[in-house]
Enzyme design. Structure first.
Site, PDB file in Angstrom:
ATOM      1  N   HIS A   2       0.860  -1.196   0.000  1.00 50.40           N
ATOM      2  CA  HIS A   2       0.000   0.000   0.000  1.00 50.40           C
ATOM      3  C   HIS A   2       0.888   1.235   0.000  1.00 50.40           C
ATOM      4  O   HIS A   2       1.933   1.258   0.630  1.00 50.40           O
ATOM      5  CB  HIS A   2      -0.902   0.023   1.242  1.00 50.40           C
ATOM      6  CG  HIS A   2      -2.066   0.941   1.093  1.00 50.40           C
ATOM      7  ND1 HIS A   2      -1.974   2.277   1.338  1.00 50.40           N
ATOM      8  CD2 HIS A   2      -3.335   0.716   0.682  1.00 50.40           C
ATOM      9  CE1 HIS A   2      -3.146   2.848   1.129  1.00 50.40           C
ATOM     10  NE2 HIS A   2      -3.985   1.930   0.714  1.00 50.40           N
ATOM     11  N   ASP A  45      -8.017  -5.101  -0.279  1.00 52.57           N
ATOM     12  CA  ASP A  45      -8.480  -5.962  -1.383  1.00 52.57           C
ATOM     13  C   ASP A  45      -8.145  -7.425  -1.184  1.00 52.57           C
ATOM     14  O   ASP A  45      -8.595  -8.273  -1.956  1.00 52.57           O
ATOM     15  CB  ASP A  45      -7.854  -5.475  -2.702  1.00 52.57           C
ATOM     16  CG  ASP A  45      -8.388  -4.100  -3.094  1.00 52.57           C
ATOM     17  OD1 ASP A  45      -7.583  -3.188  -3.323  1.00 52.57           O
ATOM     18  OD2 ASP A  45      -9.629  -3.947  -3.117  1.00 52.57           O
TER      19      ASP A  45
HETATM   20  C1  SDX Z   1      -6.101   0.191  -3.076  1.00 57.60           C
HETATM   21  O1  SDX Z   1      -4.210   4.645  -2.131  1.00 57.60           O
HETATM   22  C2  SDX Z   1      -5.234   4.057  -1.529  1.00 57.60           C
HETATM   23  O2  SDX Z   1      -5.659   4.438  -0.481  1.00 57.60           O
HETATM   24  C3  SDX Z   1      -5.819   2.876  -2.284  1.00 57.60           C
HETATM   25  C4  SDX Z   1      -6.857   2.049  -1.556  1.00 57.60           C
HETATM   26  C5  SDX Z   1      -8.152   2.823  -1.325  1.00 57.60           C
HETATM   27  O3  SDX Z   1      -8.890   2.480  -0.397  1.00 57.60           O
HETATM   28  O4  SDX Z   1      -8.467   3.723  -2.165  1.00 57.60           O
HETATM   29  O5  SDX Z   1      -6.366   1.604  -0.315  1.00 57.60           O
HETATM   30  C6  SDX Z   1      -7.252   0.821  -2.386  1.00 57.60           C
HETATM   31  O6  SDX Z   1      -5.805   0.534  -4.187  1.00 57.60           O
HETATM   32  C7  SDX Z   1      -5.293  -0.838  -2.341  1.00 57.60           C
HETATM   33  C8  SDX Z   1      -4.064  -1.362  -3.162  1.00 57.60           C
HETATM   34  C9  SDX Z   1      -4.556  -2.438  -4.112  1.00 57.60           C
HETATM   35  N1  SDX Z   1      -3.491  -2.833  -5.068  1.00 57.60           N
HETATM   36  C10 SDX Z   1      -2.858  -4.007  -4.954  1.00 57.60           C
HETATM   37  O7  SDX Z   1      -3.067  -4.843  -4.055  1.00 57.60           O
HETATM   38  C11 SDX Z   1      -1.869  -4.294  -6.090  1.00 57.60           C
HETATM   39  C12 SDX Z   1      -0.571  -4.889  -5.517  1.00 57.60           C
HETATM   40  N2  SDX Z   1       0.146  -3.863  -4.781  1.00 57.60           N
HETATM   41  C13 SDX Z   1       1.105  -3.081  -5.452  1.00 57.60           C
HETATM   42  O8  SDX Z   1       1.037  -2.966  -6.820  1.00 57.60           O
HETATM   43  C14 SDX Z   1       1.625  -1.871  -4.684  1.00 57.60           C
HETATM   44  O9  SDX Z   1       1.880  -2.282  -3.387  1.00 57.60           O
HETATM   45  C15 SDX Z   1       0.769  -0.607  -4.660  1.00 57.60           C
HETATM   46  C16 SDX Z   1       0.375  -0.170  -6.021  1.00 57.60           C
HETATM   47  C17 SDX Z   1      -0.468  -0.853  -3.846  1.00 57.60           C
HETATM   48  C18 SDX Z   1       1.569   0.491  -3.975  1.00 57.60           C
HETATM   49  O10 SDX Z   1       2.626   0.759  -4.836  1.00 57.60           O
HETATM   50  P1  SDX Z   1       3.747   1.870  -4.444  1.00 57.60           P
HETATM   51  O11 SDX Z   1       3.369   2.612  -3.207  1.00 57.60           O
HETATM   52  O12 SDX Z   1       4.027   2.661  -5.677  1.00 57.60           O
HETATM   53  O13 SDX Z   1       4.995   0.993  -4.026  1.00 57.60           O
HETATM   54  P2  SDX Z   1       6.072   0.453  -5.042  1.00 57.60           P
HETATM   55  O14 SDX Z   1       5.404  -0.115  -6.257  1.00 57.60           O
HETATM   56  O15 SDX Z   1       7.090   1.526  -5.228  1.00 57.60           O
HETATM   57  O16 SDX Z   1       6.687  -0.768  -4.211  1.00 57.60           O
HETATM   58  C19 SDX Z   1       7.728  -0.575  -3.252  1.00 57.60           C
HETATM   59  C20 SDX Z   1       8.533  -1.903  -3.280  1.00 57.60           C
HETATM   60  C21 SDX Z   1       9.000  -2.284  -4.677  1.00 57.60           C
HETATM   61  O17 SDX Z   1      10.148  -3.088  -4.540  1.00 57.60           O
HETATM   62  P3  SDX Z   1      11.632  -2.380  -4.674  1.00 57.60           P
HETATM   63  O18 SDX Z   1      11.607  -1.637  -6.019  1.00 57.60           O
HETATM   64  O19 SDX Z   1      11.743  -1.458  -3.487  1.00 57.60           O
HETATM   65  O20 SDX Z   1      12.588  -3.554  -4.641  1.00 57.60           O
HETATM   66  O21 SDX Z   1       7.674  -2.986  -2.856  1.00 57.60           O
HETATM   67  C22 SDX Z   1       7.514  -3.905  -3.938  1.00 57.60           C
HETATM   68  C23 SDX Z   1       7.893  -3.167  -5.183  1.00 57.60           C
HETATM   69  O22 SDX Z   1       8.338  -4.083  -6.202  1.00 57.60           O
HETATM   70  N3  SDX Z   1       6.083  -4.291  -3.937  1.00 57.60           N
HETATM   71  C24 SDX Z   1       5.623  -5.515  -4.155  1.00 57.60           C
HETATM   72  C25 SDX Z   1       4.221  -5.422  -4.002  1.00 57.60           C
HETATM   73  N4  SDX Z   1       3.883  -4.167  -3.719  1.00 57.60           N
HETATM   74  C26 SDX Z   1       5.044  -3.462  -3.683  1.00 57.60           C
HETATM   75  N5  SDX Z   1       6.254  -6.676  -4.458  1.00 57.60           N
HETATM   76  C27 SDX Z   1       5.451  -7.759  -4.622  1.00 57.60           C
HETATM   77  N6  SDX Z   1       4.099  -7.763  -4.483  1.00 57.60           N
HETATM   78  C28 SDX Z   1       3.457  -6.609  -4.174  1.00 57.60           C
HETATM   79  N7  SDX Z   1       2.131  -6.598  -4.040  1.00 57.60           N
END
Ligand code: SDX
Length: 426
Positions: A305, A362
């Protein structure tokens, strides 16, 4: 309180804004003018506040979520979705009389023009319900022109009750279209959430009996999804609304933004992922390795998140509710066990612990939706139904505060000035 920025040998001071929960933000609204052109750059707005808002408070480090100062735990336990919607939009919990009038005004607007069905007819049965809902929400404008240029609070109120009334009808039409069922307008003698269930699930040749377990679970899920400060879809609603495009157009844009699998579309992606793991023999370790492999585009959907670097408080409540609902309904769902296994492994895995990746709203919600009989491609529509009052509240706050049109700057990295060659010399 001020913050100092030094640039090219000059020092500049900017005011620091303090919120009611000890949050601080550097107000850079005069940055470009004061420094002769310096702007900030913040991809994905990870460190940038777009507004000051009194609606929802999140503390991502401690996993706190409050609507207008009330904890999500208390609202989900004791509240009705409609009273939480009233709280988010107008700032206070309604009295009994206020809630009755609010619901009465919504019921009075629960008819959707028959002509709208011609637009729905144009979609194939296979159309994703989120595309149908976004399109029909925008189409509502043509049948409710008074809801476009709203300036007064009274006009806003009328547009708001219209949308709260018609949006659930549109959502139920999207589901019924995909099932080949005749469209329904629901029943104004029912509560708001009970009416949503009847509109979605009443079969043409049978009466529909409201199951209190299902109604209570849906009420809680809608409350948990109702607002979440400046997330992607809410920021979309605000920026579209900032051009004064009108409420329905702003919400239609918010529905489209929510659809993405990185945002609200994740609840559908979680179930697709869990089903995939189940079909692949339930080997969660293989998928954990894929999630950590930078060469593999696979992500653990429902995990991570932008704000929460602790448990999403909503995920905790939904996980507990999943056990209760499936138990009360006598539903066995093997993907719930797979989800719990994945969660346990991730919470003990250094990759996830180091990045503070926890289950988000989710991760478990789809398991309950499925137990309630809601098809997977409707999960994000259910998220939109819950988020509607939050979008409305944020849009109303932005318009009442007369916020300026949103128009970010950029750093240009393209070609410098060059002259055209005629086509024979290119
Ligand atoms: C919602 O913003 C809100 O409030 C949203 C929400 C709402 O109520 O409106 O809460 C609803 O959208 C919840 C999120 C639902 N999405 C997912 O579950 C999709 C999977 N999650 C990710 O794609 C990700 O965690 C996000 C999109 C939710 C957040 O992305 P960020 O903040 O841009 O973080 P990032 O992509 O920069 O990740 C940081 C690190 C990275 O690794 P490094 O580059 O540091 O090595 O964490 C890793 C990412 O690769 N990472 C994950 C991961 N999420 C982040 N690795 C594996 N699986 C994951 N799910």
């Amino acid at each position: 309180m001020n913050a100092k920025i030094s640039f090219e040998g000059n020092e500049y001071e900017f005011p620091v804004v303090e919120g009611s929960e000890k949050e601080f933000g550097i107000d850079i609204s005069k940055l470009r003018g004061t420094t002769g052109g310096l702007i900030t750059l913040d991809r994905g707005f990870k460190n940038t506040g777009s507004c000051e808002s009194a609606i929802t408070f999140l503390n991502g480090e401690e996993g706190i979520l409050r609507y207008r100062g009330y904890s999500i735990e208390e609202l989900a336990e004791k509240g009705s979705f409609l009273e939480v919607a009233y709280l988010l939009i107008f700032g206070e919990l309604p009295t009994k009389t206020e809630l009755e009038k609010f619901h009465k005004d919504i019921k009075a607007e629960s008819h959707v023009d028959e002509e709208m069905k011609k637009i729905l007819d144009g979609f194939p049965k296979s159309a994703h319900p989120m595309g149908v809902v976004s399109s029909l929400t925008s189409a509502l404008i043509a049948f409710n022109p008074s809801s476009v240029n709203v300036e007064s609070e009274e006009d806003m109120y009328n547009a708001i009750v219209k949308l709260l009334a018609k949006f659930p009808v549109i959502c139920s039409w999207a589901l019924r279209k995909s099932k080949g069922h005749p469209l329904d307008y629901g029943d104004n003698s029912l509560g708001y959430v009970e009416n949503v269930l009847k509109m979605m699930f009443k079969k043409p040749n049978e009466d529909y009996k409201i199951d209190p377990v299902i109604a209570s679970a849906l009420n809680k899920l809608l409350i948990l999804h109702a607002d979440h400060e400046q997330n992607c879809s809410t920021s979309t609603v605000r920026i579209v609304g900032s051009s004064h495009a009108g409420l329905f157009a702003s919400i239609s844009a918010g529905v489209s933004a929510l659809w993405g699998p990185l945002h609200g579309g994740a609840n559908q992606a979680v179930i697709d992922m869990l089903e995939g793991i189940k079909a692949d023999g339930g080997d969660t370790k293989k998928y954990m390795a894929k999630a950590k492999d930078k060469e593999d585009p696979f992500r653990l959907m429902g995990f991570g998140h932008r704000v929460y670097k602790n448990f999403d408080p909503r995920a905790k409540i939904i996980k507990k509710s999943a056990d209760e609902v499936l138990g009360n309904l006598g539903v066995e769902d093997p993907v719930l066990d797979i989800a719990k296994g994945l969660e346990k492994e991730a919470l003990e895995d250094d990759y996830f612990v180091k990045r503070k990746l926890y289950p988000n709203v989710d991760f478990y919600s789809g398991i309950i939706y499925r137990a309630l009989g809601i098809p997977t491609n409707m999960f994000t529509v259910m998220f939109a139904l819950g988020r509607l009052p939050g979008w409305i509240a944020q849009w109303r706050e932005m318009r009442l505060k007369k916020e300026p049109i949103g128009r970010p700057r950029q750093i240009y990295t393209g070609e410098n000035l060059r002259e055209m060659k005629d086509i024979d010399n290119r």
